[in-house]
Design an enzyme around this catalytic site. Sequence first.
Site, PDB file in Angstrom:
ATOM      1  N   HIS A 156     -33.728  65.010 100.158  1.00 35.32           N
ATOM      2  CA  HIS A 156     -32.712  65.907 100.717  1.00 35.32           C
ATOM      3  C   HIS A 156     -31.597  66.262  99.730  1.00 35.32           C
ATOM      4  CE1 HIS A 156     -34.880  65.671 104.352  1.00 35.32           C
ATOM      5  NE2 HIS A 156     -34.298  64.637 104.923  1.00 35.32           N
ATOM      6  N   HIS A 230     -31.329  69.569 109.793  1.00 37.49           N
ATOM      7  CA  HIS A 230     -31.832  68.244 110.183  1.00 37.49           C
ATOM      8  C   HIS A 230     -31.307  67.793 111.551  1.00 37.49           C
ATOM      9  CE1 HIS A 230     -33.535  64.323 109.646  1.00 37.49           C
ATOM     10  NE2 HIS A 230     -33.793  64.505 108.373  1.00 37.49           N
ATOM     11  N   GLU A 368     -37.984  69.825 111.009  1.00 39.86           N
ATOM     12  CA  GLU A 368     -37.341  70.464 109.868  1.00 39.86           C
ATOM     13  C   GLU A 368     -38.281  71.506 109.276  1.00 39.86           C
ATOM     14  OE1 GLU A 368     -36.193  66.924 107.373  1.00 39.86           O
ATOM     15  OE2 GLU A 368     -36.743  65.953 109.238  1.00 39.86           O
TER      16      GLU A 368
HETATM   17  C1  GLA Z   1     -36.197  63.016 106.824  1.00 39.97           C
HETATM   18  C2  GLA Z   1     -37.164  62.123 106.163  1.00 39.97           C
HETATM   19  C3  GLA Z   1     -37.196  60.797 106.854  1.00 39.97           C
HETATM   20  C4  GLA Z   1     -35.821  60.192 106.942  1.00 39.97           C
HETATM   21  C5  GLA Z   1     -34.880  61.150 107.577  1.00 39.97           C
HETATM   22  C6  GLA Z   1     -33.475  60.620 107.552  1.00 39.97           C
HETATM   23  O1  GLA Z   1     -36.664  63.428 108.042  1.00 39.97           O
HETATM   24  O2  GLA Z   1     -38.445  62.681 106.102  1.00 39.97           O
HETATM   25  O3  GLA Z   1     -38.042  59.941 106.158  1.00 39.97           O
HETATM   26  O4  GLA Z   1     -35.362  59.906 105.647  1.00 39.97           O
HETATM   27  O5  GLA Z   1     -34.919  62.392 106.901  1.00 39.97           O
HETATM   28  O6  GLA Z   1     -33.401  59.290 107.962  1.00 39.97           O
END
Ligand code: GLA
Length: 402
Positions: A156, A230, A368
């Site tokens: 991210h 997210h 997402e």
């Molecule tokens: C995304 C990732 C997950 C986790 C979340 C935050 O969805 O794919 O593995 O890291 O963010 O916790």
Amino acid sequence: MSTSRRNILAGVAGTVAATATVGGTAHAADRTGTGSAATGAADAGRPAAGGRTPTKEPFGKLPDGTGVDRWSLENGGIRMKVLSYGGTIQSLEIPDRFGRYANVSLGYDTIEEYLAGTTYFGALIGRYGNRIAKGQFTLDGTTYQLPVNDGPNSLHGGTQGFDKRIWDITPFVDRSGVGLVLEYVSADGEMGYPGTLTVRVTYTLTADRTWRIEYEATTDKPTVVNLTNHTYFNLAGEGSGDIYGHELTLDAARYTPIDATLIPTGELAQVRGTPFDFRAGKPVGRDIRTGNDQLHKAQGYDHNWVFDKGSTDEPKLVAALRDPESGRALRIATTEPGVQFYSGNFLDGTLTGTSGRIYRQGDGLALETQHFPDSPNQPSFPSTVLRPGETYRTTTEYLFHA
Ligand code: GLA
């Protein structure tokens, strides 16, 4: 298409087409980010959305004293609160079948909890949503190293991604609805990425209960971009329990299997006959305890599904989520070729949410919309490279109903 999927996705094609017509990127580009332009549009006698201009209030301060604003906006039966910190959806209220509102997104009550958090609740994610293996990629012969913040990988956008930046926010009310334009300029070299990236994201609440997100970005050097949001949904209301009874439909015959660090192996595997088959719609929890190596690696679902439609110029319906008890439901239309469906596996009872209830595993799920994880290192995946002179443009719409 199976019968049940047709039922879940039926009846909204017209709605999507209508919203796409008024909400295309050309129209968004008309907004120069000024409140007066917004007022002008309403004054020009176009059909007004009937909403009020969003308002803001203080929501605490960053450690360096920078103030954080919380914006409130409402239209078409959706009520939303957005933070200037991370463009974060702090609250998202929608009615159930009896008109009773609930906040259906996980979040916190204070800025301090957002600053300490690693869950990305409601946040705008960039410069690269999802994982880049070992935080490394090579573009035009140069290798770039990003901060590693998820085991051996960069997740991210790195340690200080777009979710941890203060965004410039301008409200608007126009014929497309009520919304916010969020702007951020990411410096050349920030978090290891090449190129100054100028980003503009538009959140619009339309009169027909749709939340539209339009992402735009330009660069002055070749770079990689993958923007997403997210939000963790719990359509029964955040803090009310787990989402295993929510029915999920994903219009995807394939997904990207992962290695032990959640990086795609590069294979596009068929979902048929596996717990990853959501084409006909099924409760999230139905197969989540199946003895399956992929579910084991992620402690549940935390994978990228490959939409059958691929990348599209206009948003197309690809997913549906419904809480049978409250009747609250959403459909997702997107231009993106994939979605990370994350079943809240790492929520572990250590966080207290907005309404004072503790979040445990599976108490929310994220959908997402995105390009595939680790695309900069996977030549067979659709490209995430953006070059000077090009404009990155994607759109995702959440259509709520009950
Ligand atoms: C995304 C990732 C997950 C986790 C979340 C935050 O969805 O794919 O593995 O890291 O963010 O916790």
